[in-house]
Design an enzyme around this catalytic site. Sequence first.
Site, PDB file in Angstrom:
ATOM      1  N   CYS A   1      54.032  33.995 148.075  1.00 28.99           N
ATOM      2  CA  CYS A   1      53.910  32.548 148.300  1.00 28.99           C
ATOM      3  C   CYS A   1      52.469  32.065 148.274  1.00 28.99           C
ATOM      4  CB  CYS A   1      54.563  32.179 149.625  1.00 28.99           C
ATOM      5  SG  CYS A   1      56.310  32.583 149.664  1.00 28.99           S
TER       6      CYS A   1
ATOM      7  N   HIS B   1      52.088  25.364 151.510  1.00 28.84           N
ATOM      8  CA  HIS B   1      53.246  26.059 150.961  1.00 28.84           C
ATOM      9  C   HIS B   1      54.524  25.559 151.646  1.00 28.84           C
ATOM     10  CE1 HIS B   1      56.007  29.043 149.686  1.00 28.84           C
ATOM     11  NE2 HIS B   1      56.104  29.604 150.876  1.00 28.84           N
TER      12      HIS B   1
ATOM     13  N   ASN C   1      62.161  26.761 149.258  1.00 24.64           N
ATOM     14  CA  ASN C   1      60.932  27.542 149.066  1.00 24.64           C
ATOM     15  C   ASN C   1      60.951  28.157 147.659  1.00 24.64           C
ATOM     16  OD1 ASN C   1      58.913  29.489 149.085  1.00 24.64           O
ATOM     17  ND2 ASN C   1      59.402  30.266 151.112  1.00 24.64           N
TER      18      ASN C   1
HETATM   19  N1  ACO Z   1      73.597  29.733 158.820  1.00 24.32           N
HETATM   20  C1  ACO Z   1      74.114  29.767 160.046  1.00 24.32           C
HETATM   21  N2  ACO Z   1      73.664  30.589 161.015  1.00 24.32           N
HETATM   22  C2  ACO Z   1      72.640  31.392 160.707  1.00 24.32           C
HETATM   23  C3  ACO Z   1      72.048  31.410 159.430  1.00 24.32           C
HETATM   24  C4  ACO Z   1      72.575  30.523 158.466  1.00 24.32           C
HETATM   25  N3  ACO Z   1      72.077  30.435 157.223  1.00 24.32           N
HETATM   26  N4  ACO Z   1      71.060  32.311 159.430  1.00 24.32           N
HETATM   27  C5  ACO Z   1      70.998  32.853 160.661  1.00 24.32           C
HETATM   28  N5  ACO Z   1      71.980  32.303 161.424  1.00 24.32           N
HETATM   29  C6  ACO Z   1      72.270  32.572 162.818  1.00 24.32           C
HETATM   30  C7  ACO Z   1      71.824  33.937 163.266  1.00 24.32           C
HETATM   31  O1  ACO Z   1      72.817  34.889 162.975  1.00 24.32           O
HETATM   32  C8  ACO Z   1      71.618  33.733 164.729  1.00 24.32           C
HETATM   33  O2  ACO Z   1      72.868  33.777 165.372  1.00 24.32           O
HETATM   34  P1  ACO Z   1      73.043  34.504 166.805  1.00 24.32           P
HETATM   35  O3  ACO Z   1      72.148  33.695 167.729  1.00 24.32           O
HETATM   36  O4  ACO Z   1      74.484  34.354 167.065  1.00 24.32           O
HETATM   37  O5  ACO Z   1      72.546  35.891 166.589  1.00 24.32           O
HETATM   38  C9  ACO Z   1      71.126  32.298 164.838  1.00 24.32           C
HETATM   39  O6  ACO Z   1      71.519  31.654 163.611  1.00 24.32           O
HETATM   40  C10 ACO Z   1      69.628  32.160 165.026  1.00 24.32           C
HETATM   41  O7  ACO Z   1      68.993  32.962 164.058  1.00 24.32           O
HETATM   42  P2  ACO Z   1      67.437  33.093 164.039  1.00 24.32           P
HETATM   43  O8  ACO Z   1      67.051  34.032 162.939  1.00 24.32           O
HETATM   44  O9  ACO Z   1      66.932  33.372 165.402  1.00 24.32           O
HETATM   45  O10 ACO Z   1      67.020  31.603 163.648  1.00 24.32           O
HETATM   46  P3  ACO Z   1      65.593  30.946 163.621  1.00 24.32           P
HETATM   47  O11 ACO Z   1      65.600  29.746 164.470  1.00 24.32           O
HETATM   48  O12 ACO Z   1      64.486  31.945 163.808  1.00 24.32           O
HETATM   49  O13 ACO Z   1      65.506  30.447 162.116  1.00 24.32           O
HETATM   50  C11 ACO Z   1      64.633  31.031 159.954  1.00 24.32           C
HETATM   51  C12 ACO Z   1      65.619  31.377 161.060  1.00 24.32           C
HETATM   52  C13 ACO Z   1      65.007  29.656 159.391  1.00 24.32           C
HETATM   53  C14 ACO Z   1      64.736  32.080 158.866  1.00 24.32           C
HETATM   54  C15 ACO Z   1      63.206  30.961 160.544  1.00 24.32           C
HETATM   55  O14 ACO Z   1      62.944  32.109 161.300  1.00 24.32           O
HETATM   56  C16 ACO Z   1      62.172  30.824 159.473  1.00 24.32           C
HETATM   57  O15 ACO Z   1      62.125  29.858 158.740  1.00 24.32           O
HETATM   58  N6  ACO Z   1      61.258  31.802 159.342  1.00 24.32           N
HETATM   59  C17 ACO Z   1      60.264  31.783 158.299  1.00 24.32           C
HETATM   60  C18 ACO Z   1      60.802  32.549 157.177  1.00 24.32           C
HETATM   61  C19 ACO Z   1      60.300  32.104 155.835  1.00 24.32           C
HETATM   62  O16 ACO Z   1      59.984  30.963 155.603  1.00 24.32           O
HETATM   63  N7  ACO Z   1      60.278  33.037 154.915  1.00 24.32           N
HETATM   64  C20 ACO Z   1      59.971  32.712 153.555  1.00 24.32           C
HETATM   65  C21 ACO Z   1      58.924  33.536 152.967  1.00 24.32           C
HETATM   66  S1  ACO Z   1      57.420  33.472 153.823  1.00 24.32           S
HETATM   67  C22 ACO Z   1      56.891  31.954 153.717  1.00 24.32           C
HETATM   68  O17 ACO Z   1      57.170  31.324 152.741  1.00 24.32           O
HETATM   69  C23 ACO Z   1      56.090  31.420 154.777  1.00 24.32           C
END
Ligand code: ACO
Length: 332
Positions: A114, A259, A289
């Site tokens: 990214c 980004h 993204n």
């Molecule tokens: N739909 C529904 N539920 C979901 C989904 C989905 N797509 N994905 C995860 N869940 C559930 C999980 O199973 C979890 O359930 P549980 O509590 O029963 O176990 C719950 O939602 C919470 O999951 P978390 O992973 O804790 O959710 P969080 O609030 O951390 O959000 C996310 C997840 C959106 C991935 C966040 O952590 C994030 O955006 N991180 C950055 C990742 C990123 O952007 N990566 C891209 C590459 S790097 C970059 O570009 C910066």
Amino acid sequence: MIKSKIAGIGYNVPKNIVSNFDLEKMMDTSDEWIQTRTGIRERRWVEDGMANSDLALPACQQAIRMAGIQVKDIDAIIVGTVTSDYNFPGMAPIIQQKLGITSNIRAFDISAACSAFIYLLEIGDQFIQTSKYKNILLVGSDVMSCTLDKTPNGRATGVLFGDGAGAVILSPATDDSCILSTHTFADGSGVENLHGKAPGSKFYPNRINKEIIEQGHHFITQNGREVFKNAVTRMPEAVKLAMEENNLAIEDIKLVIAHQANARILEACATKMQLPEEKMYMNIHKYGNTTAGTIPIAMCEAIQEGRFQKGDIILLTAFGAGYTWASAAIRW
Ligand code: ACO
């Protein structure tokens, strides 16, 4: 000292729109979950048979047209991507061929996920500053949709990504419009938190086989929370360095183009930077993204929307796999 400027810019996204409601049918997710956690409403995924270079080509052609040069004037092509057409060679020689460039210019890829577009700017800027090359085509483009597990198992990552391409022509500056600074960084302790492992020599004597695929090593995998925490720390740090190096106050900055990974990441970064909301550009709701594509695509749309003009100072910043992160200051 010779400085470089962005002489032309272009972008391209696939026609095929994939909404959160479409994903509900594949991934046991919901529009509400995706919008609340990420701000994404829809993304574009290529149709079958469209390779990354097909997606990137129109972006390159737009950038070349805007720069007012001919393809024969291009001295180098550098592509930033993690989803090249082939495992090797890189995508840059494929773009060279598709543009019809028959002279033996240099063409190569870098892999900085990214952060790739700002890494490209830094590399291109150095070549211009030393007068090694005059017109450099830089391409940030990814087809992330082919790296995703589009089943309920992959929902935490599968909902985040879209496909998209951006390109610029970097040339010697002729007036005040120029790249003012670039800062690039990496921290290899982040590798295990965000990667796509296969095909890879880690699996020697194979790079890919049925077992590797069954274990899902060919999909992008991440620890979302760790990535989130690092992104909201590293991007503001990199922006601070750009501001310090150029003696900039918030009032001097017209727009920050970060980004586009997650609206919550962008909001948290704006808060840390004490940046008014309207100075943090966002188009994540439309495209998700697109990895190396997000920044040049956002720059193009911001120009179309009149968000910055000639003479304005804009800051770019990115964070991604590696970890890698970066910033750039540009006087447009
Ligand atoms: N739909 C529904 N539920 C979901 C989904 C989905 N797509 N994905 C995860 N869940 C559930 C999980 O199973 C979890 O359930 P549980 O509590 O029963 O176990 C719950 O939602 C919470 O999951 P978390 O992973 O804790 O959710 P969080 O609030 O951390 O959000 C996310 C997840 C959106 C991935 C966040 O952590 C994030 O955006 N991180 C950055 C990742 C990123 O952007 N990566 C891209 C590459 S790097 C970059 O570009 C910066």
